[in-house]
Design an enzyme around this catalytic site. Sequence first.
Site, mmCIF file in Angstrom:
data_model
loop_
_atom_site.group_PDB
_atom_site.id
_atom_site.type_symbol
_atom_site.label_atom_id
_atom_site.label_comp_id
_atom_site.label_asym_id
_atom_site.label_seq_id
_atom_site.Cartn_x
_atom_site.Cartn_y
_atom_site.Cartn_z
ATOM 1 N N ASN A 51 61.772 25.071 115.378
ATOM 2 C CA ASN A 51 62.498 24.415 114.792
ATOM 3 C C ASN A 51 64.126 25.656 114.771
ATOM 4 O O ASN A 51 63.933 26.433 115.404
ATOM 5 C CB ASN A 51 61.797 23.758 113.532
ATOM 6 C CG ASN A 51 61.655 25.396 112.307
ATOM 7 O OD1 ASN A 51 62.250 26.162 112.824
ATOM 8 N ND2 ASN A 51 61.053 24.583 111.770
ATOM 9 N N ASP A 252 53.231 15.213 115.006
ATOM 10 C CA ASP A 252 53.936 16.296 114.427
ATOM 11 C C ASP A 252 55.552 16.465 114.084
ATOM 12 O O ASP A 252 55.810 16.329 113.871
ATOM 13 C CB ASP A 252 52.706 17.489 114.980
ATOM 14 C CG ASP A 252 53.802 18.954 114.203
ATOM 15 O OD1 ASP A 252 53.023 18.960 113.421
ATOM 16 O OD2 ASP A 252 54.793 19.620 114.062
#
Length: 377
Positions: A51, A252
């Site tokens: 991320n 996810d």
Amino acid sequence: MRCFRPRSSKAVDEVDKTKAVVENHQASQSRQVSRDVRADVSRLMRPDDANIVGNVHGGIILKMIEEAGCIVGTRHCNTQNGMSCTPLQDRCLAALVRVEKTEFLCPVFIGEVAHVTADITYTSKHSLEVQVKVMAENILTGAKKLANKAALWYVPCSLKNVEKITEVPPIKYASEEKEEEGRKRYEAQKMERLETKARIEEVVPPPPSPEDAPKEQHTVGFSQSSLIHLVGPSDCTLHDYVHGGVTMKLMDEVAGIVAARHCNTNIVTASVDAINFHRKIKKGCVVTVTGRLTFVSNKSMEIEVLVDASSLVQEDKGKYRAVSAFFTFISLDKENKPLPVPPLKIDGEEEQRRFEEGKARYLQSKAKRLADKERQQ
């Protein structure tokens, strides 16, 4: 009276050589068995795996875990007594049917190497359990840490007929106790799968359009999210069905979006409750992955993720529930320390019911962690 002549040095050498050959053969067989029930996968974590703050996505780790499990399961199911199957035998591919609760013990970062080790720990007639550990290595310092633990269940599907489940070769157990423990885990997951089937057909309403979306933050509707994905060849196994790891990665991602919308902070996957693969998803299908909050504690969020599939060209087939699971996320500050999570605002009896069920799962999981911690001390 019998007399024995001492052996010549040459005879002794011949005996030693024969003994060495036998020992090497036995060691080779032992290594072969070890290779049959273990698989290792390693990969350097890249920027596109993480991320915006550098934490590797939980879905990437889940995909690696499933790949390692598929390798060791397929390898084992295509061997008999340590030998590869003959061309006349029915070859098969291990298909994922269930993932037990998966713990994300610590985050993995860009630049670290993830080492995934998968071991077969139990076999029934038509299924096998694979336990997986993920070690994260800092290749600059050599430091290693245990990042993940998981248990997965596979069934071997024939390459000639995907609907045919072939038999699983048995493994050797370290003791009768280990075999009995595995049998109990097998029976427990079998019962849980049957219980889950009772609620998999629940219809999840689509996320509201932007103009109709709830304006009030921290409600279930505000953070509910969906992702639509067309299944392509790169997503599939040799059977043209979706890899379990691909599906888990999509799940996810959606759960992460839900958690981020609720907290508006950096979030990471903390654990995944049992993932049940109810039906196969074929190449060319359109999958809709939907996530919604069910329960929030002071520092964690439980998100239910449901995967529905439908054929792009065969509209008469209709949509069906393929996979279901619960993901747990936590909110982190800039130093990767847990932050408090905003309370969830409940609206209606249905949301209240799901909240209470999630709370029960949370308390059960917390009690299990404490019990495991006491046993280790």
